[in-house]
Design an enzyme around this catalytic site. Structure first.
Site, PDB file in Angstrom:
ATOM      1  N   HIS A  91      49.368  46.304  23.741  1.00 10.01           N
ATOM      2  CA  HIS A  91      48.142  45.954  24.471  1.00 10.01           C
ATOM      3  C   HIS A  91      46.938  45.969  23.540  1.00 10.01           C
ATOM      4  CE1 HIS A  91      45.927  45.258  28.171  1.00 10.01           C
ATOM      5  NE2 HIS A  91      45.056  46.186  27.828  1.00 10.01           N
ATOM      6  N   ASP A 129      44.639  48.651  22.636  1.00 11.86           N
ATOM      7  CA  ASP A 129      43.692  48.251  23.673  1.00 11.86           C
ATOM      8  C   ASP A 129      42.309  47.865  23.134  1.00 11.86           C
ATOM      9  OD1 ASP A 129      42.285  47.915  26.021  1.00 11.86           O
ATOM     10  OD2 ASP A 129      42.930  49.750  26.978  1.00 11.86           O
ATOM     11  N   HIS A 174      48.160  50.998  31.556  1.00  8.73           N
ATOM     12  CA  HIS A 174      47.481  52.240  31.957  1.00  8.73           C
ATOM     13  C   HIS A 174      48.275  52.983  33.050  1.00  8.73           C
ATOM     14  CE1 HIS A 174      44.331  50.853  29.408  1.00  8.73           C
ATOM     15  NE2 HIS A 174      43.997  49.860  30.197  1.00  8.73           N
ATOM     16  N   HIS A 179      46.737  45.013  34.088  1.00  8.84           N
ATOM     17  CA  HIS A 179      46.005  46.289  34.075  1.00  8.84           C
ATOM     18  C   HIS A 179      46.112  46.884  35.469  1.00  8.84           C
ATOM     19  CE1 HIS A 179      42.869  44.573  31.030  1.00  8.84           C
ATOM     20  NE2 HIS A 179      43.540  45.509  30.392  1.00  8.84           N
TER      21      HIS A 179
HETATM   22  C1  NGQ Z   1      39.251  44.776  29.636  1.00 10.53           C
HETATM   23  N1  NGQ Z   1      39.599  47.100  29.269  1.00 10.53           N
HETATM   24  O1  NGQ Z   1      39.647  43.832  30.287  1.00 10.53           O
HETATM   25  O2  NGQ Z   1      38.907  44.659  28.453  1.00 10.53           O
HETATM   26  C2  NGQ Z   1      39.263  46.141  30.256  1.00 10.53           C
HETATM   27  C3  NGQ Z   1      37.935  46.465  30.839  1.00 10.53           C
HETATM   28  C4  NGQ Z   1      38.053  45.664  33.209  1.00 10.53           C
HETATM   29  C5  NGQ Z   1      40.192  48.245  29.599  1.00 10.53           C
HETATM   30  N2  NGQ Z   1      40.501  48.416  30.826  1.00 10.53           N
HETATM   31  C6  NGQ Z   1      37.446  45.508  31.849  1.00 10.53           C
HETATM   32  N3  NGQ Z   1      40.463  49.173  28.724  1.00 10.53           N
HETATM   33  O3  NGQ Z   1      39.073  46.331  33.360  1.00 10.53           O
HETATM   34  O4  NGQ Z   1      37.498  45.089  34.140  1.00 10.53           O
HETATM   35 ZN    ZN Z   2      43.125  46.250  28.460  1.00 13.20          ZN
END
Ligand code: NGQ
Ligand code: ZN
Length: 470
Positions: free
Chosen positions: A60, A326, A275, A238
């Site tokens: 990821h 990530d 996650h 996610h």
């Molecule tokens: C992302 N990142 O898409 O980059 C996400 C944040 C979201 C992480 N979750 C944005 N670590 O989940 O809306």
């Molecule tokens: Zn992510």
């Protein structure tokens, strides 16, 4: 970069059955292992200069976030800083990136990953459009930039074009920064089709950003379109990263995120649940039983204040797992594994938490079980499945993505196979790698990547541009 040799001889090699001595890997032109012999002399073969282990698949990554690392750690703003305020900063950053910058950041990131022991990466790619939310003339423009960065570095890549269509559960309008992420389902499928099977080291899979960003009907349509393209391909999402997300999902559907997914979608071994931090005991058991991989990103989860994954329960339920960098604040698979274990130790006030549930002594010639070896091989197995590529294990029919440890490094001195990976994973002594190979080809030698000066110079000038614009 050198070509793939016909054979590689390893003084010591971590095979699925455990450590073996004097191992000969016979490779084909594409870098796949066709035959393995043990106990054979080195003469006449390319000799690897130290103990050999599978390279780690990074399951990821959001490449562009590498350039944000270190820009989100200043306090003193109004209100408290959390995941959601970090996301606001990320949105303002993402609006500035050009295709050239995206490629330069990806190339630099992937060189750093290789040098740290990641030989492959599943790139969760949701930056598709120009900042105004229009379209590039090629809808796959930015996915191709990521692929070009991977090519320049020589890392194995599964690019996962991400479907991202809504601003929240049940469908809320997108913020203007999110317009860069939104594609129609047929456009999204076209990006996957453009990159699937691109080369022996590059392919594409599918990602749904989250239950927040994709409505159920769109999810069903997207999965049907993807199945027609890649019936066996990986699917990532996610899920349940933040407590607020769980509360919003409950308010929307009456179910928790993982519960909703397992209830409404045929989740199986093709899936990676990224996650999955906030699960009940029942969700943990059901998700593990679905055979989905848990995509754990411990340094980012710590950085963003997500919470602690239920590792002992997941492993007790025989759940598969892999690791991801990530947000790319850390590029070291060993740091991910340490954080994975150390967070448990801090919470539970015990030691060797994962050792109690990971694949047993038979696999690694113990007792006592080497936690370093079990964590490494466990994460490599799950990571390979998440990438949908035959990496992660040195076995016949799998690719020769491997690391050659430096047995002369002080951190490894005098360690035999029983503790070698404990010394390597649980000390913090630099990479201690003599070589990194992808598909049998050497991409890093004694800590140096042949393209690092050029790629690094380009990256530094991109960082200068981006920081000036802040
Ligand atoms: C992302 N990142 O898409 O980059 C996400 C944040 C979201 C992480 N979750 C944005 N670590 O989940 O809306
Ligand atoms: Zn992510």
């Amino acid at each position: 970069m050198t070509g793939a040799p016909a054979s590689l001889w390893c003084p010591l090699c971590l095979l699925p059955s455990g450590w073996a001595e004097s191992v000969l890997l016979h490779l084909d032109d594409s870098g796949t292992i066709r035959r393995i012999e043990t106990g054979v002399p080195a003469a006449g073969h390319t000799q690897l200069p130290g103990p050999v282990i599978p390279g780690m698949p990074n399951l990821h990554s959001h490449a562009f976030q590498r350039a944000m690392a270190g820009l989100t750690e200043r306090g003193g703003g109004t209100g408290r800083s959390d995941f959601w305020s970090w996301r606001q900063t990320m949105y303002s950053f993402v609006g500035r990136l050009s295709p050239e910058q995206v490629e330069a950041i990806a190339a630099q990131l992937y060189v750093e990953m290789l040098k740290a022991g990641y030989t492959g990466v599943a790139e969760f790619h949701y930056l598709h459009n120009p900042p105004d939310g229009g379209r590039y003339s090629d809808v796959a423009e930015l996915a191709r930039r990521v692929a070009a960065g991977a090519d320049a570095a020589g890392i194995r890549l599964t690019v996962l074009p991400v479907l991202y269509r809504e601003g929240g559960f049940g469908g809320a309008p997108l913020a203007s920064a999110q317009q860069r992420f939104r594609l129609e389902i047929d456009e999204w499928a076209a990006v996957i089709a453009a990159l699937a099977g691109a080369s022996p080291t590059q392919t594409a899979g599918a990602a749904l950003h989250s239950l927040r960003a994709v409505l159920p009907a769109d999810m069903a349509d997207a999965l049907a379109a993807y199945d027609a393209l890649c019936p066996e391909g990986p699917v990532h999402i996610h899920i349940a990263e933040q407590e607020r997300e769980v509360a919003e999902c409950l308010a929307w559907s009456g179910l928790r995120p993982v519960e909703w997914l397992l209830d409404g979608v045929p989740v199986d071994g093709r899936w990676t649940l990224v996650h999955a931090t906030h699960m009940t005991a029942e969700e943990t058991r059901s998700a593990a039983a679905s055979y989905a991989v848990a995509g754990l990103c411990p340094t980012t989860e710590a950085n963003l204040g997500d919470g602690v994954f239920a590792l002992p329960e997941w492993l007790a339920a025989k759940g598969a797992f892999g690791i991801g960098s990530d947000s790319n604040v850390s590029l070291d698979p060993r740091e991910e594994l340490r954080w994975l274990e150390y967070a448990q130790r801090l919470v539970l006030k015990r030691r060797l938490v994962a050792a109690e549930a990971l694949p047993g002594p038979a696999k690694f010639k113990a007792p006592p079980l080497s936690l370093g070896a079990s964590l490494w091989q466990g994460a490599a197995d799950g990571g390979a499945r998440a990438m949908g590529q035959p990496c992660g294990t040195l076995a016949e029919g799998r690719v020769a993505d491997l690391l050659v440890l430096d047995p002369d490094h002080p951190a490894l001195a005098a360690h035999g196979p029983e503790t070698l990976l404990d010394a390597w994973v649980f000390t913090n002594a630099g990479p201690a790698l003599r070589e990194v190979r992808v598909g049998g080809r050497r991409v890093v030698e004694n800590g140096r990547h042949p393209g690092e000066d050029t790629i690094g110079a380009r990256y530094r000038s991109v960082m200068t541009e981006l920081i000036q614009d802040l």
